[in-house]
Design a protein around this motif. Structure first.
Motif, mmCIF file in Angstrom:
data_model
loop_
_atom_site.group_PDB
_atom_site.id
_atom_site.type_symbol
_atom_site.label_atom_id
_atom_site.label_comp_id
_atom_site.label_asym_id
_atom_site.label_seq_id
_atom_site.Cartn_x
_atom_site.Cartn_y
_atom_site.Cartn_z
ATOM 1 N N LEU A 6 -4.557 2.112 -8.622
ATOM 2 C CA LEU A 6 -5.234 2.914 -7.605
ATOM 3 C C LEU A 6 -4.422 2.958 -6.315
ATOM 4 C CD1 LEU A 6 -9.030 2.043 -8.005
ATOM 5 C CD2 LEU A 6 -7.756 4.038 -8.844
ATOM 6 N N THR A 7 -3.734 1.876 -5.986
ATOM 7 C CA THR A 7 -2.859 1.884 -4.816
ATOM 8 C C THR A 7 -1.709 2.867 -5.028
ATOM 9 O OG1 THR A 7 -3.393 -0.418 -4.285
ATOM 10 C CG2 THR A 7 -1.350 0.474 -3.367
ATOM 11 N N THR A 8 -1.124 2.858 -6.226
ATOM 12 C CA THR A 8 -0.056 3.817 -6.533
ATOM 13 C C THR A 8 -0.568 5.242 -6.420
ATOM 14 O OG1 THR A 8 0.983 2.228 -8.049
ATOM 15 C CG2 THR A 8 1.582 4.543 -8.312
ATOM 16 N N LEU A 9 -1.757 5.495 -6.927
ATOM 17 C CA LEU A 9 -2.336 6.842 -6.875
ATOM 18 C C LEU A 9 -2.568 7.285 -5.442
ATOM 19 C CD1 LEU A 9 -3.520 9.236 -8.468
ATOM 20 C CD2 LEU A 9 -5.711 8.025 -8.493
ATOM 21 N N ARG A 10 -3.089 6.400 -4.625
ATOM 22 C CA ARG A 10 -3.428 6.766 -3.249
ATOM 23 C C ARG A 10 -2.206 6.853 -2.343
ATOM 24 N NH1 ARG A 10 -8.488 2.506 -3.395
ATOM 25 N NH2 ARG A 10 -9.883 3.804 -4.683
ATOM 26 N N LEU A 11 -1.223 5.961 -2.563
ATOM 27 C CA LEU A 11 -0.014 6.005 -1.741
ATOM 28 C C LEU A 11 0.945 7.092 -2.186
ATOM 29 C CD1 LEU A 11 0.868 2.198 -1.319
ATOM 30 C CD2 LEU A 11 -0.244 3.715 0.334
ATOM 31 N N GLY A 12 0.926 7.393 -3.499
ATOM 32 C CA GLY A 12 1.851 8.396 -4.028
ATOM 33 C C GLY A 12 3.274 7.897 -4.137
ATOM 34 N N ARG A 13 3.448 6.590 -4.208
ATOM 35 C CA ARG A 13 4.798 6.032 -4.334
ATOM 36 C C ARG A 13 4.712 4.664 -4.995
ATOM 37 N NH1 ARG A 13 3.673 5.370 1.251
ATOM 38 N NH2 ARG A 13 3.647 3.171 1.900
ATOM 39 N N GLY A 14 5.876 4.209 -5.485
ATOM 40 C CA GLY A 14 5.900 2.899 -6.115
ATOM 41 C C GLY A 14 7.241 2.628 -6.767
ATOM 42 N N THR A 15 7.343 1.466 -7.392
ATOM 43 C CA THR A 15 8.537 1.062 -8.127
ATOM 44 C C THR A 15 8.361 1.423 -9.594
ATOM 45 O OG1 THR A 15 7.669 -1.120 -8.693
ATOM 46 C CG2 THR A 15 8.756 -0.900 -6.546
ATOM 47 N N CYS A 16 9.392 1.144 -10.388
ATOM 48 C CA CYS A 16 9.286 1.428 -11.819
ATOM 49 C C CYS A 16 8.183 0.587 -12.460
ATOM 50 C CB CYS A 16 10.623 1.200 -12.526
ATOM 51 S SG CYS A 16 11.294 -0.485 -12.397
ATOM 52 N N GLU A 54 7.266 13.356 -11.258
ATOM 53 C CA GLU A 54 7.308 14.488 -10.329
ATOM 54 C C GLU A 54 6.305 14.360 -9.190
ATOM 55 O OE1 GLU A 54 6.572 17.772 -12.880
ATOM 56 O OE2 GLU A 54 8.518 17.645 -13.905
ATOM 57 N N SER A 55 5.211 13.628 -9.413
ATOM 58 C CA SER A 55 4.138 13.574 -8.418
ATOM 59 C C SER A 55 4.275 12.412 -7.447
ATOM 60 C CB SER A 55 2.770 13.462 -9.119
ATOM 61 O OG SER A 55 2.547 14.544 -9.994
ATOM 62 N N PHE A 56 5.004 11.364 -7.869
ATOM 63 C CA PHE A 56 5.100 10.170 -7.040
ATOM 64 C C PHE A 56 6.541 9.947 -6.593
ATOM 65 C CE2 PHE A 56 1.510 9.572 -9.915
ATOM 66 C CZ PHE A 56 0.494 9.266 -9.029
ATOM 67 N N VAL A 57 6.678 9.272 -5.462
ATOM 68 C CA VAL A 57 7.989 8.979 -4.877
ATOM 69 C C VAL A 57 8.402 7.576 -5.294
ATOM 70 C CG1 VAL A 57 9.307 8.693 -2.752
ATOM 71 C CG2 VAL A 57 7.567 10.500 -2.924
ATOM 72 N N TYR A 58 9.601 7.458 -5.860
ATOM 73 C CA TYR A 58 10.132 6.153 -6.252
ATOM 74 C C TYR A 58 10.696 5.440 -5.036
ATOM 75 C CZ TYR A 58 13.319 2.660 -8.163
ATOM 76 O OH TYR A 58 13.982 1.485 -8.432
ATOM 77 N N ASN A 59 10.352 4.174 -4.872
ATOM 78 C CA ASN A 59 10.996 3.366 -3.840
ATOM 79 C C ASN A 59 11.095 1.927 -4.307
ATOM 80 O OD1 ASN A 59 7.940 3.294 -3.207
ATOM 81 N ND2 ASN A 59 8.722 1.606 -1.963
ATOM 82 N N ARG A 60 12.207 1.300 -3.972
ATOM 83 C CA ARG A 60 12.380 -0.111 -4.297
ATOM 84 C C ARG A 60 11.489 -0.944 -3.370
ATOM 85 N NH1 ARG A 60 16.727 -1.218 -7.561
ATOM 86 N NH2 ARG A 60 18.309 0.424 -7.780
ATOM 87 N N ARG A 61 11.030 -2.074 -3.894
ATOM 88 C CA ARG A 61 10.231 -2.984 -3.095
ATOM 89 C C ARG A 61 10.721 -4.393 -3.376
ATOM 90 N NH1 ARG A 61 5.578 -1.688 -4.946
ATOM 91 N NH2 ARG A 61 5.282 -3.498 -6.311
ATOM 92 N N THR A 62 11.052 -5.130 -2.316
ATOM 93 C CA THR A 62 11.629 -6.460 -2.499
ATOM 94 C C THR A 62 10.562 -7.504 -2.829
ATOM 95 O OG1 THR A 62 11.486 -6.833 -0.104
ATOM 96 C CG2 THR A 62 13.567 -5.963 -0.961
ATOM 97 N N GLU A 63 9.306 -7.240 -2.446
ATOM 98 C CA GLU A 63 8.251 -8.203 -2.730
ATOM 99 C C GLU A 63 8.022 -8.294 -4.238
ATOM 100 O OE1 GLU A 63 7.887 -5.574 -0.854
ATOM 101 O OE2 GLU A 63 7.458 -6.216 1.199
ATOM 102 N N SER A 64 7.672 -9.500 -4.690
ATOM 103 C CA SER A 64 7.382 -9.685 -6.106
ATOM 104 C C SER A 64 6.021 -9.098 -6.442
ATOM 105 C CB SER A 64 7.407 -11.180 -6.456
ATOM 106 O OG SER A 64 6.417 -11.870 -5.698
ATOM 107 N N GLY A 65 5.762 -8.937 -7.718
ATOM 108 C CA GLY A 65 4.466 -8.437 -8.151
ATOM 109 C C GLY A 65 4.452 -6.941 -8.366
ATOM 110 N N THR A 66 3.315 -6.463 -8.855
ATOM 111 C CA THR A 66 3.130 -5.053 -9.173
ATOM 112 C C THR A 66 1.858 -4.572 -8.493
ATOM 113 O OG1 THR A 66 4.107 -5.483 -11.350
ATOM 114 C CG2 THR A 66 2.966 -3.384 -11.074
ATOM 115 N N GLN A 67 1.925 -3.414 -7.826
ATOM 116 C CA GLN A 67 0.734 -2.934 -7.146
ATOM 117 C C GLN A 67 -0.229 -2.311 -8.155
ATOM 118 O OE1 GLN A 67 2.420 -0.307 -4.207
ATOM 119 N NE2 GLN A 67 2.359 1.499 -5.522
#
Length: 294
Positions: free
Chosen positions: A172-182, A156-169
């Motif tokens: 802290l980046t997820t927390l600060r950006l408020g978005r990420g992949t599964c 509920e707090s973060f926005v899901y978005n697909r990312r074509t780049e490999s790897g996992t963020q």
């Protein structure tokens, strides 16, 4: 029981014929009481010169392939079918673990310890503060409610978005950006619950998207990632923060690991110039043989 079928097609394309280094695949699901592998086939083009199977440190099935010819295209097609048994979650944990905080038993702790150690930096305690928002100050917190609430809060707090780049963020980046992949959300939750003293591990697999559920689950049409948390008496329990799924419903488990980098579905190298690479496409289809599931 439902039979779920997965077709996973990965295609690499190049400007000219290139050579290929060893490739590592994690496509074969883990057999268990809640999912049973009944079919698995793999088609690879060009045909590998060598293929072998190994088990990694987590007991995952890994396929290693080598090639002795050049090609402009490298294709991997995996087809699997599993009998899927949804496991109802009622958090029948041991009495001592029904409320948080609790301690793991001395005989379990040495085996769980690697999954309790935090792997990502949190120098100022930002992630831990976020996780502790879901505790009841000065009171014990029901363990099941805590984990369910935390799972729901990520979705509920973060926005899901697909990312074509490999790897996992990193979390802290997820927390600060408020978005990420599964994969980002899985790592975020894993590190959040580890900050509270839970043992947690990363899960890679597939997500079935049943039309009967109305809105589509996020992450369908590609590989998926979620988390398992160990609860005494209940064992490793599935939590999918991307979709708020608790338990194994609609989830096909392929690999478990301490960190996402240890459960990459497909990896390898090619022998050529960087500009030869034209890109990669991935197609994933998860279907059900159960008429009622459509």
């Amino acid at each position: 029981m439902t039979v779920l079928k997965v077709r996973h097609l990965t295609t690499y394309r190049y400007r000219r014929p290139v050579g290929f280094g060893e490739h590592r695949m994690m496509f074969r699901p883990r057999d268990s009481y809640d999912q049973r592998l009944i079919e698995a086939t793999m088609t690879i083009s060009p045909r590998p010169s060598a293929l072998r199977w190994v088990h990694d440190p987590f007991g995952n099935a890994v396929t290693l392939v080598r090639f002795d010819r050049n090609a402009e295209e490298l294709v991997f097609e995996s087809r699997i079918a599993v009998e899927h048994f949804p496991d109802p979650i009622d958090f029948q944990s041991e009495e001592r673990a029904k409320t948080y905080p609790f301690s793991y038993a001395p005989e379990e702790t040495p085996d769980l310890a690697p999954y309790m150690v935090r792997q990502c930096p949190d120098p100022d305690g930002e992630l831990e503060r976020w996780a502790r928002r879901f505790l009841r100050p000065g009171q014990d917190t029901p363990t099941g409610r805590l984990l369910m609430t935390l799972t729901a809060a990520i979705g509920e707090s973060f926005v899901y978005n697909r990312r074509t780049e490999s790897g996992t963020q990193d979390p802290l980046t997820t927390l600060r950006l408020g978005r990420g992949t599964c994969r980002d959300f899985a790592l975020f939750m894993m590190e959040a619950v580890r900050s509270l003293g839970f043992a947690a591990r990363f899960v890679s697999g597939y997500l079935y998207v049943p039309t009967r559920d109305g809105p589509r689950h996020l992450g369908g049409g590609s590989t998926h990632a979620w988390v398992q948390v160990y609860l005494p008496g209940a064992g490793w329990v599935e939590f999918d923060p991307t979709n708020g799924i608790i338990g194994n419903r609609d989830l096909v488990r392929v690999a478990v690991a301490r960190m996402p980098s240890q459960a990459v579905p497909l990896s390898g190298t090619f022998l050529g110039r960087a500009e030869d690479e034209l890109g990669m496409t991935v197609e994933v289809q998860v279907t059900s043989d159960d008429p009622a599931a459509g």
